[in-house]
Design a protein around this motif. Structure first.
Motif, PDB file in Angstrom:
ATOM      1  N   UNK A  43       0.835 -10.301  33.385  1.00  0.00           N
ATOM      2  CA  UNK A  43       0.439 -10.277  34.799  1.00  0.00           C
ATOM      3  C   UNK A  43      -0.606 -11.341  35.086  1.00  0.00           C
ATOM      4  N   UNK A  44      -1.608 -11.458  34.225  1.00  0.00           N
ATOM      5  CA  UNK A  44      -2.649 -12.471  34.427  1.00  0.00           C
ATOM      6  C   UNK A  44      -2.075 -13.878  34.340  1.00  0.00           C
ATOM      7  N   UNK A  45      -1.123 -14.072  33.428  1.00  0.00           N
ATOM      8  CA  UNK A  45      -0.509 -15.400  33.309  1.00  0.00           C
ATOM      9  C   UNK A  45       0.258 -15.756  34.578  1.00  0.00           C
ATOM     10  N   UNK A  46       0.951 -14.788  35.175  1.00  0.00           N
ATOM     11  CA  UNK A  46       1.666 -15.065  36.420  1.00  0.00           C
ATOM     12  C   UNK A  46       0.699 -15.344  37.569  1.00  0.00           C
ATOM     13  N   UNK A  95       3.891 -21.583  34.092  1.00  0.00           N
ATOM     14  CA  UNK A  95       3.562 -22.033  32.728  1.00  0.00           C
ATOM     15  C   UNK A  95       4.218 -21.116  31.702  1.00  0.00           C
ATOM     16  N   UNK A  96       4.503 -21.707  30.576  1.00  0.00           N
ATOM     17  CA  UNK A  96       5.087 -20.938  29.485  1.00  0.00           C
ATOM     18  C   UNK A  96       4.007 -20.075  28.827  1.00  0.00           C
ATOM     19  N   UNK A  97       4.400 -18.916  28.444  1.00  0.00           N
ATOM     20  CA  UNK A  97       3.488 -17.968  27.804  1.00  0.00           C
ATOM     21  C   UNK A  97       4.003 -17.673  26.407  1.00  0.00           C
ATOM     22  N   UNK A  98       3.078 -17.603  25.453  1.00  0.00           N
ATOM     23  CA  UNK A  98       3.461 -17.258  24.083  1.00  0.00           C
ATOM     24  C   UNK A  98       2.902 -15.879  23.747  1.00  0.00           C
ATOM     25  N   UNK A  99       3.765 -15.061  23.184  1.00  0.00           N
ATOM     26  CA  UNK A  99       3.384 -13.699  22.803  1.00  0.00           C
ATOM     27  C   UNK A  99       3.647 -13.528  21.317  1.00  0.00           C
ATOM     28  N   UNK A 100       2.615 -13.117  20.600  1.00  0.00           N
ATOM     29  CA  UNK A 100       2.732 -12.900  19.160  1.00  0.00           C
ATOM     30  C   UNK A 100       2.382 -11.453  18.842  1.00  0.00           C
ATOM     31  N   UNK A 101       3.270 -10.798  18.149  1.00  0.00           N
ATOM     32  CA  UNK A 101       3.051  -9.431  17.683  1.00  0.00           C
ATOM     33  C   UNK A 101       3.328  -9.404  16.189  1.00  0.00           C
ATOM     34  N   UNK A 127      -1.390 -11.378  20.384  1.00  0.00           N
ATOM     35  CA  UNK A 127      -1.962 -12.605  20.936  1.00  0.00           C
ATOM     36  C   UNK A 127      -1.093 -13.072  22.098  1.00  0.00           C
ATOM     37  N   UNK A 128      -1.712 -13.317  23.225  1.00  0.00           N
ATOM     38  CA  UNK A 128      -1.021 -13.835  24.412  1.00  0.00           C
ATOM     39  C   UNK A 128      -1.756 -15.085  24.862  1.00  0.00           C
ATOM     40  N   UNK A 129      -1.029 -16.200  24.943  1.00  0.00           N
ATOM     41  CA  UNK A 129      -1.650 -17.476  25.320  1.00  0.00           C
ATOM     42  C   UNK A 129      -0.870 -18.092  26.472  1.00  0.00           C
ATOM     43  N   UNK A 130      -1.611 -18.738  27.345  1.00  0.00           N
ATOM     44  CA  UNK A 130      -0.982 -19.523  28.418  1.00  0.00           C
ATOM     45  C   UNK A 130      -1.896 -20.700  28.744  1.00  0.00           C
ATOM     46  N   UNK A 143      -5.651 -14.119  25.031  1.00  0.00           N
ATOM     47  CA  UNK A 143      -5.959 -12.691  25.002  1.00  0.00           C
ATOM     48  C   UNK A 143      -5.532 -12.176  23.639  1.00  0.00           C
ATOM     49  N   UNK A 144      -6.499 -11.729  22.854  1.00  0.00           N
ATOM     50  CA  UNK A 144      -6.226 -11.334  21.470  1.00  0.00           C
ATOM     51  C   UNK A 144      -6.775  -9.926  21.239  1.00  0.00           C
ATOM     52  N   UNK A 145      -5.949  -9.064  20.685  1.00  0.00           N
ATOM     53  CA  UNK A 145      -6.350  -7.687  20.406  1.00  0.00           C
ATOM     54  C   UNK A 145      -5.883  -7.303  19.020  1.00  0.00           C
ATOM     55  N   UNK A 146      -6.735  -6.594  18.320  1.00  0.00           N
ATOM     56  CA  UNK A 146      -6.375  -6.046  17.005  1.00  0.00           C
ATOM     57  C   UNK A 146      -6.545  -4.529  17.086  1.00  0.00           C
TER      58      UNK A 146
END
Length: 381
Positions: free
Chosen positions: A304-307, A313-319, A329-332, A374-377
């Motif tokens: 939502x924040x990326x939109x 922009x392209x967004x990368x999501x890592x799980x 990890x969510x990056x834009x 945005x990174x969360x553990x």
């Protein structure tokens, strides 16, 4: 004696008159029985009528034994030292002192009663010996004092139990109220996350139509359908949340988990948002429900924040799994263009609190590669 104790206590309505009257009658009847039936030596002639008069006055004075037990007990002990018909009233007054005053005060009044009983023996010594009179008076005074003190201790214990029960009930009500308040706050946060996600999709579709130079009718129809679908879903989620908040006992909203992340990615793709996902196929296996819910909300807030702040922009999501939990990890990239949508950092602040409750950590900000990250553990082991 139970009737006597009840009569000494204040009543309500007509009982407040019947009980004291019954107490007075019982006391006067007992005094007459002592005077006419028990004593071998008693006053005669006019002295007997005077004795009966003072016995009646002593019995009537018991009406005030609950309000002023010590003065009444002292006065009736003095009356009983001279007039035989005041003997039972004197005993009841001693019980009232032991029932409503400290034990030391009751013992002093009891000792005074024994002395007065011995004085009565000096007036009428033929009834019994002095030793027997002293023994009987001590036994009666001790029994009445012990009984009254015991009843007072029982009442104090019952009062303490009642007070404790009322206190526990008040504390339980406060806990329930706090739980309801916390639940309503959590539901409001869920409503923010869910509705903001839907509204951002609406804004993104509308923005795409606005920048399209000459949209085809099919594109307009498709975008309008997507906008309508997102708006309907937002209204439905808002309606459910408001209905829950209005209920007396708030229920939990539907809590999607990590297995529902594909729904978010599908909505993002329908809105034209490009998301590069790196995750294992079985990433959701074995994840506790609270951790899965937190992960879902993190992905939802990140997309939502990326939109909102980096449309197009392209967004990368890592799980990926870590030794003790789950890493997201969510990056834009940072862009000058952004959708004009109201908002603040409340969503990210709420995520920080949510992650902290699971024992994890959350960080967000601009990375060295000039991307918002945005990174969360999330930990559960």
């Amino acid at each position: 004696m139970s009737e006597v104790e009840t009569a000494i206590q204040p009543g309500r309505g007509w009982l407040s008159y019947v009980r004291p009257a019954f107490l007075v009658l019982v006391s006067f009847a007992g005094g007459l029985a002592l005077l006419y039936g028990v004593l071998q030596q008693a006053p005669a002639g006019a002295a007997r009528w005077i004795d009966v008069l003072f016995g009646a006055l002593a019995s009537a004075a018991l009406v005030f034994s609950r309000r002023a037990p010590v003065p009444v007990a002292l006065a009736l002990a003095g009356v009983a030292a001279v007039f035989a018909s005041g003997g039972l009233a004197n005993m009841l007054a001693l019980y009232a002192v032991a029932r409503h005053r400290q034990l030391t005060v009751a013992l002093l009044i009891a000792s005074f009663n024994v002395v007065c009983g011995c004085f009565f023996w000096t007036l009428y010594p033929k009834n019994s010996s002095l030793l027997l009179t002293f023994t009987v008076n001590v036994a009666i005074a001790a029994a009445l004092t012990a009984w009254g003190a015991l009843r007072q201790a029982q009442k104090a214990l019952l009062d303490s139990y009642r007070e404790r029960a009322e206190r526990l009930e008040r504390e339980q009500e406060l806990r329930e109220r706090e739980i309801r308040r916390a639940e309503r706050t959590r539901i409001a946060r869920e409503m923010h996350d869910a509705v903001a996600h839907r509204i951002s999709l609406v804004a993104l579709h509308a923005g795409g139509l606005d920048v399209m130079p000459d949209p085809a009718q099919s594109d307009v129809r498709r975008s309008a359908e997507l906008i309508r679908s997102a708006a309907v879903q937002a209204l439905e989620e808002l309606r459910v949340a408001i209905g829950v908040l209005r209920a007396d006992e708030p229920r939990s909203l539907e809590q999607p988990g990590l297995d529902r992340v594909d729904d978010l990615l599908r909505d993002a793709a329908d809105a034209g948002q490009r998301v590069a996902v790196a995750r294992a196929p079985d990433i959701a296996d074995g994840v506790p429900p609270d951790v899965g819910r937190a992960a879902y909300r993190i992905v939802q807030e990140g997309l939502t924040n990326a939109r909102k702040h980096a449309p197009g922009s392209a967004v990368s999501l890592t799980l990926r799994r870590t030794s003790g939990g789950l890493l997201l990890q969510i990056r834009n990239p940072l862009t000058a263009e952004r959708l004009e949508m109201p908002g603040s950092d409340r969503g990210l602040i709420g995520l920080t609190e949510r992650v902290a409750l699971t024992g994890g950590t959350l960080h967000y900000g601009i990375s060295e590669s000039h991307q918002f990250e945005l990174c969360a553990e999330l930990m559960w082991k």
